[in-house]
Design a protein around this motif. Structure first.
Motif, mmCIF file in Angstrom:
data_model
loop_
_atom_site.group_PDB
_atom_site.id
_atom_site.type_symbol
_atom_site.label_atom_id
_atom_site.label_comp_id
_atom_site.label_asym_id
_atom_site.label_seq_id
_atom_site.Cartn_x
_atom_site.Cartn_y
_atom_site.Cartn_z
ATOM 1 N N SER A 93 0.823 -1.207 0.000
ATOM 2 C CA SER A 93 0.000 0.000 0.000
ATOM 3 C C SER A 93 0.856 1.256 0.000
ATOM 4 O O SER A 93 0.507 2.251 -0.632
ATOM 5 C CB SER A 93 -0.929 0.013 1.214
ATOM 6 N N GLY A 94 1.983 1.204 0.693
ATOM 7 C CA GLY A 94 2.877 2.352 0.758
ATOM 8 C C GLY A 94 3.479 2.723 -0.580
ATOM 9 O O GLY A 94 3.830 3.874 -0.816
ATOM 10 N N THR A 95 3.587 1.768 -1.475
ATOM 11 C CA THR A 95 4.182 2.035 -2.779
ATOM 12 C C THR A 95 3.137 2.273 -3.866
ATOM 13 O O THR A 95 3.483 2.631 -4.983
ATOM 14 C CB THR A 95 5.117 0.863 -3.180
ATOM 15 N N CYS A 96 1.869 2.118 -3.544
ATOM 16 C CA CYS A 96 0.783 2.276 -4.523
ATOM 17 C C CYS A 96 0.688 3.728 -4.993
ATOM 18 O O CYS A 96 0.486 4.635 -4.181
ATOM 19 C CB CYS A 96 -0.544 1.846 -3.907
ATOM 20 N N PRO A 97 0.818 3.975 -6.312
ATOM 21 C CA PRO A 97 0.746 5.347 -6.812
ATOM 22 C C PRO A 97 -0.654 5.961 -6.734
ATOM 23 O O PRO A 97 -0.797 7.169 -6.795
ATOM 24 C CB PRO A 97 1.205 5.231 -8.266
ATOM 25 N N ASN A 98 -1.662 5.139 -6.559
ATOM 26 C CA ASN A 98 -3.033 5.643 -6.486
ATOM 27 C C ASN A 98 -3.621 5.475 -5.084
ATOM 28 O O ASN A 98 -4.839 5.464 -4.910
ATOM 29 C CB ASN A 98 -3.910 4.933 -7.530
ATOM 30 N N TYR A 99 -2.754 5.385 -4.092
ATOM 31 C CA TYR A 99 -3.143 5.145 -2.696
ATOM 32 C C TYR A 99 -4.230 6.108 -2.220
ATOM 33 O O TYR A 99 -5.212 5.701 -1.622
ATOM 34 C CB TYR A 99 -1.907 5.263 -1.800
ATOM 35 N N ASP A 100 -4.043 7.405 -2.488
ATOM 36 C CA ASP A 100 -4.971 8.418 -1.985
ATOM 37 C C ASP A 100 -6.362 8.324 -2.592
ATOM 38 O O ASP A 100 -7.325 8.821 -2.026
ATOM 39 C CB ASP A 100 -4.408 9.826 -2.221
ATOM 40 N N GLU A 101 -6.472 7.704 -3.745
ATOM 41 C CA GLU A 101 -7.752 7.603 -4.441
ATOM 42 C C GLU A 101 -8.546 6.361 -4.043
ATOM 43 O O GLU A 101 -9.724 6.256 -4.355
ATOM 44 C CB GLU A 101 -7.528 7.581 -5.958
ATOM 45 N N MET A 102 -7.902 5.412 -3.380
ATOM 46 C CA MET A 102 -8.536 4.130 -3.103
ATOM 47 C C MET A 102 -9.216 4.093 -1.740
ATOM 48 O O MET A 102 -8.657 4.545 -0.750
ATOM 49 C CB MET A 102 -7.517 3.004 -3.205
ATOM 50 N N GLU A 103 -10.410 3.546 -1.732
ATOM 51 C CA GLU A 103 -11.160 3.345 -0.489
ATOM 52 C C GLU A 103 -10.507 2.241 0.339
ATOM 53 O O GLU A 103 -10.345 2.350 1.551
ATOM 54 C CB GLU A 103 -12.593 2.968 -0.867
ATOM 55 N N TYR A 104 -10.157 1.154 -0.333
ATOM 56 C CA TYR A 104 -9.435 0.043 0.290
ATOM 57 C C TYR A 104 -8.083 -0.064 -0.407
ATOM 58 O O TYR A 104 -7.994 -0.028 -1.618
ATOM 59 C CB TYR A 104 -10.198 -1.282 0.134
ATOM 60 N N HIS A 105 -7.047 -0.228 0.385
ATOM 61 C CA HIS A 105 -5.691 -0.275 -0.139
ATOM 62 C C HIS A 105 -5.270 -1.726 -0.381
ATOM 63 O O HIS A 105 -5.928 -2.648 0.103
ATOM 64 C CB HIS A 105 -4.756 0.445 0.824
ATOM 65 N N PRO A 106 -4.186 -1.948 -1.146
ATOM 66 C CA PRO A 106 -3.813 -3.315 -1.513
ATOM 67 C C PRO A 106 -3.753 -4.301 -0.343
ATOM 68 O O PRO A 106 -4.311 -5.404 -0.437
ATOM 69 C CB PRO A 106 -2.449 -3.145 -2.179
ATOM 70 N N HIS A 107 -3.115 -3.931 0.757
ATOM 71 C CA HIS A 107 -3.041 -4.883 1.873
ATOM 72 C C HIS A 107 -4.417 -5.130 2.486
ATOM 73 O O HIS A 107 -4.701 -6.217 2.986
ATOM 74 C CB HIS A 107 -2.026 -4.418 2.932
ATOM 75 N N GLN A 108 -5.307 -4.138 2.408
ATOM 76 C CA GLN A 108 -6.654 -4.319 2.928
ATOM 77 C C GLN A 108 -7.463 -5.268 2.045
ATOM 78 O O GLN A 108 -8.254 -6.061 2.555
ATOM 79 C CB GLN A 108 -7.363 -2.972 3.042
ATOM 80 N N PHE A 109 -7.271 -5.199 0.721
ATOM 81 C CA PHE A 109 -7.937 -6.143 -0.184
ATOM 82 C C PHE A 109 -7.593 -7.570 0.220
ATOM 83 O O PHE A 109 -8.472 -8.424 0.327
ATOM 84 C CB PHE A 109 -7.480 -5.922 -1.627
ATOM 85 N N VAL A 110 -6.319 -7.813 0.420
ATOM 86 C CA VAL A 110 -5.865 -9.160 0.761
ATOM 87 C C VAL A 110 -6.511 -9.614 2.069
ATOM 88 O O VAL A 110 -7.044 -10.722 2.162
ATOM 89 C CB VAL A 110 -4.324 -9.216 0.859
ATOM 90 N N GLN A 111 -6.497 -8.760 3.076
ATOM 91 C CA GLN A 111 -7.066 -9.128 4.366
ATOM 92 C C GLN A 111 -8.576 -9.287 4.312
ATOM 93 O O GLN A 111 -9.137 -10.161 4.973
ATOM 94 C CB GLN A 111 -6.667 -8.092 5.431
ATOM 95 N N MET A 112 -9.240 -8.451 3.526
ATOM 96 C CA MET A 112 -10.695 -8.549 3.421
ATOM 97 C C MET A 112 -11.105 -9.855 2.744
ATOM 98 O O MET A 112 -12.088 -10.477 3.144
ATOM 99 C CB MET A 112 -11.258 -7.335 2.690
#
Length: 131
Positions: free
Chosen positions: A31-50
């Motif tokens: 999530s820290g390296t995601c270039p679109n982090y600020d635009e996402m409701e759920y971040h990459p690590h949250q997708f995995v956990q969800m």
């Protein structure tokens, strides 16, 4: 949705993506390296956990699945090679399959453009949303 439907969708997501969400140690590097982090409701690590926790319905209704640029930056930073991008793509694919035959047409693109949209998003939209 019923519990058995959600379990079926979770199994489908894992099958499509080939991702093992149990490998995620929730470090957040993806999530820290995601270039679109600020635009996402759920971040990459949250997708995995969800997905791992069975919170599938929230993901299916999230606009974050369309904000992912599929740049694979999350994959590059993951120390355990969990591949969150593949899971996000799988969620998107399941949603699109449920929607049916409503794909993005080239003629419709100008109505979605604005000055803030990166070119990579436009190119990836064609790759993702047409048959």
């Amino acid at each position: 949705m019923l519990e058995n439907e959600l379990a079926e969708i979770k199994a489908e997501l894992l099958s499509i993506s080939g991702v093992n969400p149990k490998k995620c140690m929730i470090c957040g590097k993806c999530s820290g390296t995601c270039p679109n982090y600020d635009e996402m409701e759920y971040h990459p690590h949250q997708f995995v956990q969800m997905v791992e926790n069975g919170e599938i319905e929230s993901l299916l209704n999230s606009k974050s699945i369309y904000k992912c640029l599929s740049c694979f930056a999350c994959l590059e930073r993951c120390p355990r090679q969990v591949e969150p991008v593949k899971l996000i793509e799988a969620v998107r694919m399941v949603v699109e399959r449920q929607r049916g035959n409503q794909h993005l047409k080239a003629e419709a693109v100008p109505s979605f453009l604005d000055d803030e949209m990166p070119q990579q998003a436009i190119v990836s939209a064609f790759r993702k949303y047409r048959k």
